[in-house]
Enzyme design. Structure first.
Site, PDB file in Angstrom:
ATOM      1  CD  GLU A 169      -2.916  -1.115   2.373  1.00  0.00           C
ATOM      2  OE1 GLU A 169      -2.809  -0.213   3.217  1.00  0.00           O
ATOM      3  OE2 GLU A 169      -3.787  -1.991   2.434  1.00  0.00           O
ATOM      4  CD  GLU A 353      -3.600  -5.732   4.020  1.00  0.00           C
ATOM      5  OE1 GLU A 353      -4.423  -4.890   4.430  1.00  0.00           O
ATOM      6  OE2 GLU A 353      -2.370  -5.563   4.046  1.00  0.00           O
TER       7      GLU A 353
HETATM    8  O1  IFM Z   1      -4.125  -2.970   9.287  1.00  0.00           O
HETATM    9  C1  IFM Z   1      -4.089  -2.467   7.996  1.00  0.00           C
HETATM   10  C2  IFM Z   1      -2.911  -3.047   7.224  1.00  0.00           C
HETATM   11  O2  IFM Z   1      -1.712  -2.814   7.863  1.00  0.00           O
HETATM   12  C3  IFM Z   1      -2.852  -2.427   5.846  1.00  0.00           C
HETATM   13  N1  IFM Z   1      -4.112  -2.530   5.159  1.00  0.00           N
HETATM   14  C4  IFM Z   1      -5.303  -2.122   5.887  1.00  0.00           C
HETATM   15  C5  IFM Z   1      -5.352  -2.802   7.236  1.00  0.00           C
HETATM   16  C6  IFM Z   1      -6.609  -2.357   7.998  1.00  0.00           C
HETATM   17  O3  IFM Z   1      -6.598  -0.979   8.193  1.00  0.00           O
END
Ligand code: IFM
Length: 449
Positions: A169, A353
């Site tokens: 990210e 994710e």
């Molecule tokens: O916890 C975070 C993660 O580190 C990166 N993506 C989003 C998740 C939830 O906010």
């Protein structure tokens, strides 16, 4: 939630869960680990909602064997974790700290013994503080330092890691870390932060070369994406939505896939993007990592706003404890939209994710029931299946997260795990979503496929 059983997925589909180093490890000074920007930021009064730090987090540093057993019990075929750069290079440069790498070496072996593929992210936001002191991602040199670090990790783990993710990210690092200052390192430069985007991408490209030189493959980069929904019906609202889409969804992906930078709502200082950089950035990758949580509502800004858009709440959706709208259809829209936008340039996708925070509490018997999380995951897996049926090549899905953990500026106030963690004692309790997810991932492959 649908009463239908969860949809079936193709044989060989990769099922996993994800975590990141600073959010779970603790062991902040163990085995020579250096300081990261998150250690510094979290210690600064007022930065973290509950005043906590990740110094102990889930104490995974001491409890990793228990966590590998939880992964084995869950039946997943892969585990996505991140390597802490300050464990490998405490000062951000120079030779590897062998004791830091030993930890990941053992973890990778334990995963393999449990039949779980290790998926390693090299950078999940924990920049060594000495590199930040030298300019952080605003400094071009950080890209070269990142490639050096990638080489050290690949030299040690390259034979056993089954997927390498260079950056997690980078948009969040850019926007919250250097744009608004809500995340470490806490710099509020707004659009002057553009070099952070370019240097992360350059670091990615240089790291891909370093990984390939060590035969460490396949290689990916993970972006978080958010389908943009225009709030309003004016041309100015559409223009604002396009500006936000360029920043959030295209800034990192267009150059990565060989299209150069999109038209951006900010000036780029001459000399930032040098001859040859775009070719380095566009080095072929094997997988695109896609993180999805929710869509974003956008409309035209008020007069005098420093930004060319305004983010607004999307009505008509239930919300998680983070206040994020639950919109499973956004995942299908995102995946089909990526294919439409990038066509043949798009490598196979893995959803690296997807998940939600709810205020899960143990009941009188100590059990943790989280029906809202089951409904969230169920809805998103149906949307994912629909995207596969639309012809999008998606080869894996990782739920965020294995454990309740330290949620950055929100500290311990958000629980994203399939496993409940008592943050006072470290005790782990699988939630009902853990059993539900095990049912999904261990479901026999349909006959004939
Ligand atoms: O916890 C975070 C993660 O580190 C990166 N993506 C989003 C998740 C939830 O906010």
């Amino acid at each position: 939630m649908s009463t239908e059983p969860p949809p079936e997925f193709p044989p060989g589909f990769r099922w996993g869960v994800a975590t990141s180093a600073y959010q779970i490890e603790g062991g902040a000074t163990a085995a020579g680990r250096g300081t990261s920007i998150w250690d510094t930021f979290a210690r600064t009064p007022g930065r973290i909602a509950d005043g906590s730090t990740g110094e102990v987090a889930c104490d995974h540093w001491h409890r990793h064997r228990e966590d590998v057993a939880l992964l084995a019990g869950l039946g997943v075929s892969a585990y996505r974790f991140s390597v802490a750069w300050p464990r490998v290079q405490p000062g951000g440069t120079g030779p590897a700290n062998a004791a830091g790498l030993d930890f990941y070496d053992r973890l990778v072996d334990d995963l393999a013994a449990a039949g779980v593929d290790p998926v390693a992210t090299l950078y999940h936001w924990d920049l060594p503080q000495p590199l930040e002191d030298a300019g952080g991602w605003l400094a071009r040199d950080t890209a070269a330092r990142f490639a050096e670090y990638a080489d050290l990790v690949a030299a040690r783990l390259g034979d056993r890691v089954r997927l390498w993710i260079t950056l997690n990210e980078p948009f969040v690092q850019l926007s919250l870390g250097y744009g608004t200052g809500e995340h470490a390192p806490g710099r509020a430069l707004l659009f002057d932060a553009f070099p952070v985007a370019h240097h992360q991408l350059l670091g990615h490209g240089l790291a891909v070369a370093a990984l390939r030189a060590r035969s460490a493959a396949p290689v990916a980069l993970t972006n978080n994406y958010s389908p943009v929904r225009v709030a309003g019906d004016g041309g100015a609202d559409r223009a604002a939505a396009d500006a936000y889409d360029a920043l959030h969804n295209r800034l990192f992906t267009d150059p990565l896939l060989g299209l150069g930078y999109p038209r951006l709502p900010m000036a780029v200082e001459p000399g930032t993007v040098r001859d040859g950089d775009l070719a380095v950035i566009a080095a072929p990758i094997d997988v695109l990592g896609v993180n999805y949580y929710n869509p974003t509502g956008v409309r035209a800004p008020e007069a005098g706003s420093p930004l060319p858009f305004e983010l607004v709440e999307l009505p008509g959706h239930p919300r998680t404890a983070s206040g994020w709208p639950v919109a499973p259809d956004g995942l299908r829209e995102l995946l089909t939209g990526l294919r439409a936008r990038y066509g043949e340039r798009l490598p196979p996708i893995q959803v690296t994710e997807n998940g939600c925070a709810y205020d899960d509490v143990p009941d009188a018997d100590g059990r943790v029931h989280d029906p809202q999380r089951i409904a969230y995951l169920d809805g998103h897996l149906r949307a994912l299946r629909a995207a596969l049926d639309d012809g999008v090549a998606v080869t894996g899905y990782f739920a965020w997260s294995l454990l309740d953990n330290w949620e950055w500026a929100e500290g311990f106030t958000r629980r994203f795990g399939l496993v409940h963690v008592d943050f006072a004692t470290g005790a782990r309790t699988p939630k009902s979503s853990y059993s539900w997810f095990r049912g999904v991932v261990t479901r026999p492959t349909p006959a004939g496929e």
